[in-house]
Enzyme design. Structure first.
Site, mmCIF file in Angstrom:
data_model
loop_
_atom_site.group_PDB
_atom_site.id
_atom_site.type_symbol
_atom_site.label_atom_id
_atom_site.label_comp_id
_atom_site.label_asym_id
_atom_site.label_seq_id
_atom_site.Cartn_x
_atom_site.Cartn_y
_atom_site.Cartn_z
ATOM 1 N N HIS A 158 -0.848 -4.957 19.382
ATOM 2 C CA HIS A 158 -0.280 -4.545 18.103
ATOM 3 C C HIS A 158 0.427 -3.203 18.270
ATOM 4 O O HIS A 158 -0.092 -2.298 18.933
ATOM 5 C CB HIS A 158 -1.371 -4.425 17.046
ATOM 6 C CG HIS A 158 -0.856 -4.311 15.658
ATOM 7 N ND1 HIS A 158 -0.411 -3.117 15.133
ATOM 8 C CD2 HIS A 158 -0.679 -5.243 14.678
ATOM 9 C CE1 HIS A 158 0.007 -3.318 13.892
ATOM 10 N NE2 HIS A 158 -0.152 -4.594 13.593
ATOM 11 N N SER A 173 1.961 -5.346 3.248
ATOM 12 C CA SER A 173 3.403 -5.290 3.461
ATOM 13 C C SER A 173 4.150 -6.378 2.678
ATOM 14 O O SER A 173 5.298 -6.683 2.972
ATOM 15 C CB SER A 173 3.712 -5.417 4.958
ATOM 16 O OG SER A 173 3.106 -6.574 5.503
ATOM 17 N N CYS A 227 3.000 5.705 8.827
ATOM 18 C CA CYS A 227 1.993 5.739 7.765
ATOM 19 C C CYS A 227 1.040 6.913 8.007
ATOM 20 O O CYS A 227 0.580 7.116 9.137
ATOM 21 C CB CYS A 227 1.206 4.425 7.762
ATOM 22 S SG CYS A 227 -0.252 4.445 6.695
ATOM 23 N N HIS A 250 5.779 -5.261 8.868
ATOM 24 C CA HIS A 250 5.733 -6.646 9.307
ATOM 25 C C HIS A 250 5.940 -7.610 8.141
ATOM 26 O O HIS A 250 5.027 -8.336 7.725
ATOM 27 C CB HIS A 250 4.410 -6.935 10.025
ATOM 28 C CG HIS A 250 4.406 -6.464 11.446
ATOM 29 N ND1 HIS A 250 3.267 -6.182 12.157
ATOM 30 C CD2 HIS A 250 5.435 -6.234 12.311
ATOM 31 C CE1 HIS A 250 3.587 -5.798 13.388
ATOM 32 N NE2 HIS A 250 4.884 -5.825 13.493
ATOM 33 N N CYS A 308 0.853 -1.182 0.000
ATOM 34 C CA CYS A 308 0.000 0.000 0.000
ATOM 35 C C CYS A 308 0.896 1.241 0.000
ATOM 36 O O CYS A 308 2.120 1.144 0.125
ATOM 37 C CB CYS A 308 -0.907 0.009 1.230
ATOM 38 S SG CYS A 308 0.001 0.118 2.796
ATOM 39 N N HIS A 317 4.177 1.757 11.739
ATOM 40 C CA HIS A 317 3.139 1.600 12.757
ATOM 41 C C HIS A 317 3.068 2.774 13.731
ATOM 42 O O HIS A 317 2.114 2.888 14.491
ATOM 43 C CB HIS A 317 3.377 0.316 13.559
ATOM 44 C CG HIS A 317 3.399 -0.922 12.720
ATOM 45 N ND1 HIS A 317 4.565 -1.544 12.339
ATOM 46 C CD2 HIS A 317 2.404 -1.641 12.163
ATOM 47 C CE1 HIS A 317 4.282 -2.598 11.604
ATOM 48 N NE2 HIS A 317 2.982 -2.681 11.467
ATOM 49 N N SER A 357 2.069 -10.005 10.381
ATOM 50 C CA SER A 357 1.364 -8.875 9.788
ATOM 51 C C SER A 357 -0.126 -8.965 10.108
ATOM 52 O O SER A 357 -0.797 -9.926 9.712
ATOM 53 C CB SER A 357 1.563 -8.862 8.262
ATOM 54 O OG SER A 357 0.623 -8.019 7.636
ATOM 55 N N ASN A 408 -2.657 -7.099 8.980
ATOM 56 C CA ASN A 408 -3.577 -7.005 7.841
ATOM 57 C C ASN A 408 -3.547 -8.271 6.984
ATOM 58 O O ASN A 408 -4.564 -8.672 6.426
ATOM 59 C CB ASN A 408 -3.289 -5.746 7.013
ATOM 60 C CG ASN A 408 -2.043 -5.849 6.171
ATOM 61 O OD1 ASN A 408 -2.063 -6.374 5.065
ATOM 62 N ND2 ASN A 408 -0.932 -5.344 6.676
ATOM 63 N N GLU A 434 0.825 -0.661 16.348
ATOM 64 C CA GLU A 434 0.057 0.503 15.906
ATOM 65 C C GLU A 434 -0.939 0.931 16.977
ATOM 66 O O GLU A 434 -1.074 2.124 17.292
ATOM 67 C CB GLU A 434 -0.697 0.190 14.613
ATOM 68 C CG GLU A 434 -1.542 1.366 14.125
ATOM 69 C CD GLU A 434 -2.556 0.990 13.071
ATOM 70 O OE1 GLU A 434 -3.684 1.518 13.115
ATOM 71 O OE2 GLU A 434 -2.219 0.169 12.191
#
Length: 273
Positions: free
Chosen positions: A120, A257, A92, A38, A12, A70, A214, A216, A122
């Protein structure tokens, strides 16, 4: 066998940006605070280029510290400045938005809820921007048990699925007469999850490519598993062609990622079946 790639998959904008920033600061004296993204393969590639990884600022006395995608809390910036380190911020933009949204809600007097995974990085960074004055909720059950309050503000981890976010929000709506909802799920997450689900309904099996650490990518695998047989792998080497011969149509997706090179290797290996 037919092999189909999801419409949206792989890197992304935030990940591309973070890697580019890290590569531009690869001087042998720079380190990311935690893995930049990640994906172990990307982290190793950066290490070979001269970008190391530290888990704590105590490990650095000089050089450049790169804030990973993150994000981190405001205390890290202050600590790095006090040590005289050069700070390069690769957070990000979507994560930064979530951080500042949570900060805004907290400072406006809202009891702030962060929908996401407690452990996590983030989510931990978003929590820090509320001056550690927020509650992280992972499940609908936790939302049901949340106490009522005069003012409630809600944000989310950027990689939470839209369906999960909505389900938890619905449980929280009756917890306050004054509820502010800031949906901080990033567009790339929505696109990848929607495309993966659509493809999973059309194929016999799905291959989800990306780091096991990761969030996501793991979420993509979980969503696909609800529709068909799903294999979560990090690289093409893990792919068992024998296990795939029973399927006539296979779909491939990848986390935000996951490098294009690894996706291409998986696709080409499947083509050989």
């Amino acid at each position: 066998m037919e092999v189909i790639l999801a419409e949206y998959l792989g890197f992304c904008y935030g990940v591309k940006r973070a890697i580019k920033i890290a590569e531009e600061n690869a001087d042998g004296k720079s380190c990311t605070l935690g893995p930049i993204i990640h994906n172990p393969q990307v982290v190793e590639k950066l290490r070979r280029k001269g970008v190391g990884t530290v888990e704590d600022l105590d490990e650095m006395d000089e050089g450049t510290i790169i804030i990973r995608s993150h994000g981190v809390g405001p205390g890290i910036y202050k600590e790095a400045e006090s040590k005289g380190l050069k700070i390069v911020d690769a957070t990000c933009p979507h994560v930064k938005k979530a951080q500042l949204s949570a900060k805004e809600l907290s400072e406006s007097g809202c009891k702030t809820v962060i929908i996401g995974e407690k452990n996590h990085p983030e989510v931990k960074s978003i929590f820090e921007w509320t001056n550690q004055n927020a509650t992280v909720i992972e499940t609908e059950e936790e939302a049901e048990n949340f106490e009522t309050c005069p003012k409630l503000g809600i944000v989310s981890q950027t990689t939470v699925s839209g369906a999960r976010f909505k389900a938890i929000v619905m449980k929280l709506l009756d917890k306050s007469a004054d509820v502010r909802i800031l949906r901080t799920i990033c567009t790339a997450t929505d696109q990848r999850q929607t495309a993966a689900l659509k493809l999973a309904e059309e194929v016999d099996a799905m291959i989800v490519v990306g780091g096991r650490n990761s969030a996501n990518t793991t979420r993509l695998a979980q969503l696909c598993e609800e529709k068909c047989q799903t294999f979560h792998i990090e690289t093409a080497e893990e792919l068992s062609l024998e296990r795939l011969t029973q399927y006539k149509k296979i779909g491939i997706t990848a986390g935000a990622s996951t490098p294009d090179r690894i996706i291409r290797e998986v696709y080409e290996k499947c083509q050989r079946i």
